[in-house]
Design a protein around this motif. Sequence first.
Motif, mmCIF file in Angstrom:
data_model
loop_
_atom_site.group_PDB
_atom_site.id
_atom_site.type_symbol
_atom_site.label_atom_id
_atom_site.label_comp_id
_atom_site.label_asym_id
_atom_site.label_seq_id
_atom_site.Cartn_x
_atom_site.Cartn_y
_atom_site.Cartn_z
ATOM 1 N N ARG A 120 -9.402 -10.427 3.338
ATOM 2 C CA ARG A 120 -10.012 -9.371 4.135
ATOM 3 C C ARG A 120 -8.949 -8.573 4.861
ATOM 4 N NH1 ARG A 120 -14.887 -11.026 7.758
ATOM 5 N NH2 ARG A 120 -14.944 -8.745 7.814
ATOM 6 N N SER A 121 -9.149 -7.316 4.967
ATOM 7 C CA SER A 121 -8.195 -6.444 5.623
ATOM 8 C C SER A 121 -8.549 -6.265 7.085
ATOM 9 C CB SER A 121 -8.193 -5.064 4.943
ATOM 10 O OG SER A 121 -7.435 -4.151 5.701
ATOM 11 N N SER A 122 -7.481 -6.222 7.923
ATOM 12 C CA SER A 122 -7.695 -5.923 9.339
ATOM 13 C C SER A 122 -7.897 -4.436 9.556
ATOM 14 C CB SER A 122 -6.484 -6.415 10.150
ATOM 15 O OG SER A 122 -5.298 -5.824 9.662
ATOM 16 N N TYR A 123 -7.813 -3.678 8.461
ATOM 17 C CA TYR A 123 -7.974 -2.230 8.566
ATOM 18 C C TYR A 123 -9.202 -1.769 7.787
ATOM 19 C CZ TYR A 123 -3.095 -3.079 9.635
ATOM 20 O OH TYR A 123 -1.936 -3.568 10.153
ATOM 21 N N ALA A 124 -10.210 -2.655 7.653
ATOM 22 C CA ALA A 124 -11.375 -2.319 6.823
ATOM 23 C C ALA A 124 -12.210 -1.201 7.430
ATOM 24 C CB ALA A 124 -12.236 -3.569 6.629
ATOM 25 N N LYS A 125 -12.109 -1.040 8.760
ATOM 26 C CA LYS A 125 -12.882 0.007 9.421
ATOM 27 C C LYS A 125 -11.936 0.949 10.159
ATOM 28 C CE LYS A 125 -16.943 -2.937 10.062
ATOM 29 N NZ LYS A 125 -17.890 -3.521 11.037
ATOM 30 N N GLY A 126 -12.385 2.161 10.351
ATOM 31 C CA GLY A 126 -11.583 3.116 11.120
ATOM 32 C C GLY A 126 -10.468 3.722 10.298
ATOM 33 N N GLN A 127 -9.488 4.292 11.000
ATOM 34 C CA GLN A 127 -8.389 4.977 10.337
ATOM 35 C C GLN A 127 -7.237 4.003 10.051
ATOM 36 O OE1 GLN A 127 -8.343 8.238 9.340
ATOM 37 N NE2 GLN A 127 -10.518 8.135 9.895
ATOM 38 N N LEU A 136 2.883 4.778 6.144
ATOM 39 C CA LEU A 136 4.274 4.755 5.679
ATOM 40 C C LEU A 136 4.397 4.002 4.355
ATOM 41 C CD1 LEU A 136 6.125 4.096 9.062
ATOM 42 C CD2 LEU A 136 6.172 6.199 7.708
ATOM 43 N N LEU A 137 3.666 2.893 4.241
ATOM 44 C CA LEU A 137 3.684 2.147 2.979
ATOM 45 C C LEU A 137 3.125 2.974 1.833
ATOM 46 C CD1 LEU A 137 2.584 -1.536 3.745
ATOM 47 C CD2 LEU A 137 4.717 -0.786 2.679
ATOM 48 N N ALA A 138 2.108 3.766 2.130
ATOM 49 C CA ALA A 138 1.493 4.599 1.092
ATOM 50 C C ALA A 138 2.491 5.626 0.557
ATOM 51 C CB ALA A 138 0.255 5.296 1.638
ATOM 52 N N GLU A 139 3.422 6.064 1.388
ATOM 53 C CA GLU A 139 4.449 6.996 0.913
ATOM 54 C C GLU A 139 5.405 6.301 -0.052
ATOM 55 O OE1 GLU A 139 6.445 8.822 4.179
ATOM 56 O OE2 GLU A 139 4.594 9.587 5.100
ATOM 57 N N LYS A 140 5.683 5.013 0.216
ATOM 58 C CA LYS A 140 6.595 4.255 -0.638
ATOM 59 C C LYS A 140 5.897 3.762 -1.903
ATOM 60 C CE LYS A 140 10.021 0.549 -0.326
ATOM 61 N NZ LYS A 140 10.612 -0.504 0.552
ATOM 62 N N ALA A 181 -6.994 -0.822 1.417
ATOM 63 C CA ALA A 181 -7.234 0.531 1.936
ATOM 64 C C ALA A 181 -7.474 1.509 0.791
ATOM 65 C CB ALA A 181 -6.051 0.986 2.791
ATOM 66 N N TYR A 182 -6.730 1.338 -0.320
ATOM 67 C CA TYR A 182 -6.966 2.173 -1.505
ATOM 68 C C TYR A 182 -8.355 1.874 -2.089
ATOM 69 C CZ TYR A 182 -2.055 3.725 -1.891
ATOM 70 O OH TYR A 182 -0.841 4.318 -1.686
ATOM 71 N N GLN A 183 -8.686 0.592 -2.189
ATOM 72 C CA GLN A 183 -9.949 0.204 -2.811
ATOM 73 C C GLN A 183 -11.166 0.597 -1.957
ATOM 74 O OE1 GLN A 183 -9.185 -3.971 -3.289
ATOM 75 N NE2 GLN A 183 -8.168 -3.734 -5.286
ATOM 76 N N ASN A 184 -10.985 0.570 -0.626
ATOM 77 C CA ASN A 184 -12.093 0.911 0.274
ATOM 78 C C ASN A 184 -12.186 2.402 0.575
ATOM 79 O OD1 ASN A 184 -12.719 -1.789 0.478
ATOM 80 N ND2 ASN A 184 -11.551 -2.114 2.360
ATOM 81 N N GLY A 185 -11.247 3.169 0.049
ATOM 82 C CA GLY A 185 -11.273 4.606 0.254
ATOM 83 C C GLY A 185 -10.707 5.077 1.579
ATOM 84 N N LEU A 186 -10.088 4.177 2.374
ATOM 85 C CA LEU A 186 -9.460 4.614 3.630
ATOM 86 C C LEU A 186 -8.236 5.474 3.357
ATOM 87 C CD1 LEU A 186 -9.674 1.359 5.791
ATOM 88 C CD2 LEU A 186 -11.058 3.433 5.995
ATOM 89 N N LEU A 187 -7.564 5.174 2.244
ATOM 90 C CA LEU A 187 -6.447 5.997 1.774
ATOM 91 C C LEU A 187 -6.680 6.307 0.306
ATOM 92 C CD1 LEU A 187 -3.341 4.191 3.348
ATOM 93 C CD2 LEU A 187 -4.074 6.532 3.838
#
Length: 638
Positions: free
Chosen positions: A2-9, A16-20, A626-632
């Motif tokens: 489970r992600s600690s970033y499942a909700k919100g932004q 930064l990781l998404a850029e790499k 985050a990619y799979q949940n559509g946050l990014l």
Amino acid sequence: MRSSYAKGQPNKVLRLLAEKYPTKESVYEKLIYLQSRLSLPKGIEHFMSDLHGEYASFFHILNNCSGVIREKVDYVFGERLSEEEKAEFCTLIYYPKEKIEQLAREHKNTPDWYRRNLSQLLELSKLMSYKYPASKVNGFIPQRYESVIVELMNTRPDADNAQYVYHKRLLNTIVQIDSGADFIEAFTVLIKRLAVDRLHIVGDFFDRGNRPDAILNMLMEHPSVDIQWGNHDVLWMGAALGSETCIAAVVRNSLRYKNTDVLERGYGISLRPLSTFAAHIYPDENPLKAAERAITMMMFKLEGQLIRRNPDFQMDSRLLLDKLDLRSSCAVLGDGRRHELESAYFPTIDEAAADLYELTAKEQEIIADLKSYFIESPVLQRHVDYLYQKGSIYTRYNGNLLFHGCVPLNADGSLRTISYGGREYAGRKWFDFCERMAREAWLHGDLPALDFMYFLWCGRISPVSGREFKTFERALVPDESTWKEPSDPYFKYIDREETCAMVLREFGLDPARGHIINGHVPVKVRKGETPVKAGGKAIIIDGGFCKAYHKKTGISGYTLISNSRGLRLLQHQKIADVREALKENHDIESVSETVELQARRTTVGDTDEGKLIQDEITDLYNLLLAYQNGLLKPQEDR
């Protein structure tokens, strides 16, 4: 997971990781690599201490990786090569350029010789590379030879005839275009790098031996090293930063050990003004002894000034110049007794002066001249910068605690509380404070911090010293009973497992798996002493690299080796020099002792590096979610 970033932004780390890693595929690739990396065996660590300027010994040990390369050669080639052939092959690995030049003079470096040795080097490299990921192995290869060597490493001549022909053509072409010597040298660089993943130097590069500068030059080319400062190191560091007291002590040590070459040739520091002055005031002494006597008196004066302005150093017992009675040629020492002096001739001391610790005008001129040389020596400044960048008072690495000297203890074995600047410190807090002061000297060079460097060198409560120096008595009093140097109780209690456990816990380490690794105190093997203390929880690896200690210790130094199976201590009996190695293919004579054998192989996942990798894996999983949940949105969806 489970992600600690499942909700919100998504937070800043994810962005930064998404850029790499802009695509899900790039995250998959990295996760697969990192997860697999955790299962590989941990890298091999080598620990050495108290090198004391013995470049020839260090050069050979670093080149043969403390005998590990010979062990690998024996394992790979067994009875396929004779003992003489294996010895010559090892010498080629240690000193490729010199060995090839020797064989060329003897007309033995034929095309067949090149092909045979390249094949053997390739076979050895393949076996030694198996515990590393391919990307790391590639990084060990000299860049200009990387593509060809990687291709050779990946060929499988035993697989089928096409691979055999391809492999043979690669080797033949290397020899045909006269690049065999270059590729042999590149392979030896790779092999040495595969043999030692991390090098730890537990203090004391300087003094006694005459080439600490060459040792540091060699270390600066090593890709993975850390240093724990010894008391001789901090003395030189303080001198390079402008401490006049440290400068006087460094010059005195160099004169005393007759290794002034390191000052004059290694670092461009001229002793001529000192020598001229000394010859004038001590005309009946030989020049070296006269210079030593002159700088010794300057050091006592500067030391006295330093001690008086720093009462927290607790060094008042070293204020002895004012205890001299030149009329009776005696001194009243700390025991309250009068002791006869070796000589009553002190031309730079005026008993009628208001302050015996004040330099004469000529002495001040000489110290100022020396100071300008020390702070303006580009080589010395470069070396001291390196010691600060790679070094520290202590290091915690893979569960082990590395420091040079001691943890100050009370007489009952408990941690000693030290008062400094109105505050109290003990154990790790004292170590951390000492490190802050040492770095303050480097960054700002203020007088209190520079004074602290001298205290670190010789203070009884200094963690890199731990004993009360008797320099005054040794220099001026012939009664050797006054020379005994009281030391910290640590050196007695380190034999006890409960003390080791207390120290390891104090530094946040697990006593069940951690070890204390020290230098500083030569282990007198000749007298039956052992470097392994407290059932293996503490290991003292000062075995006397310095030739001056060989008679005392009976050996030529130690290398402690930590691999995936445990700890092994190599006791070096005799170290061949380069000329002997080339001429006779002689090697290190060492005795191996297993300190700790583990039932389970240690993997990268069990190490400090593994913890960092695991943190990175967690972040990557969060990015993937985050990619799979559509946050990014991954790059291909944008």
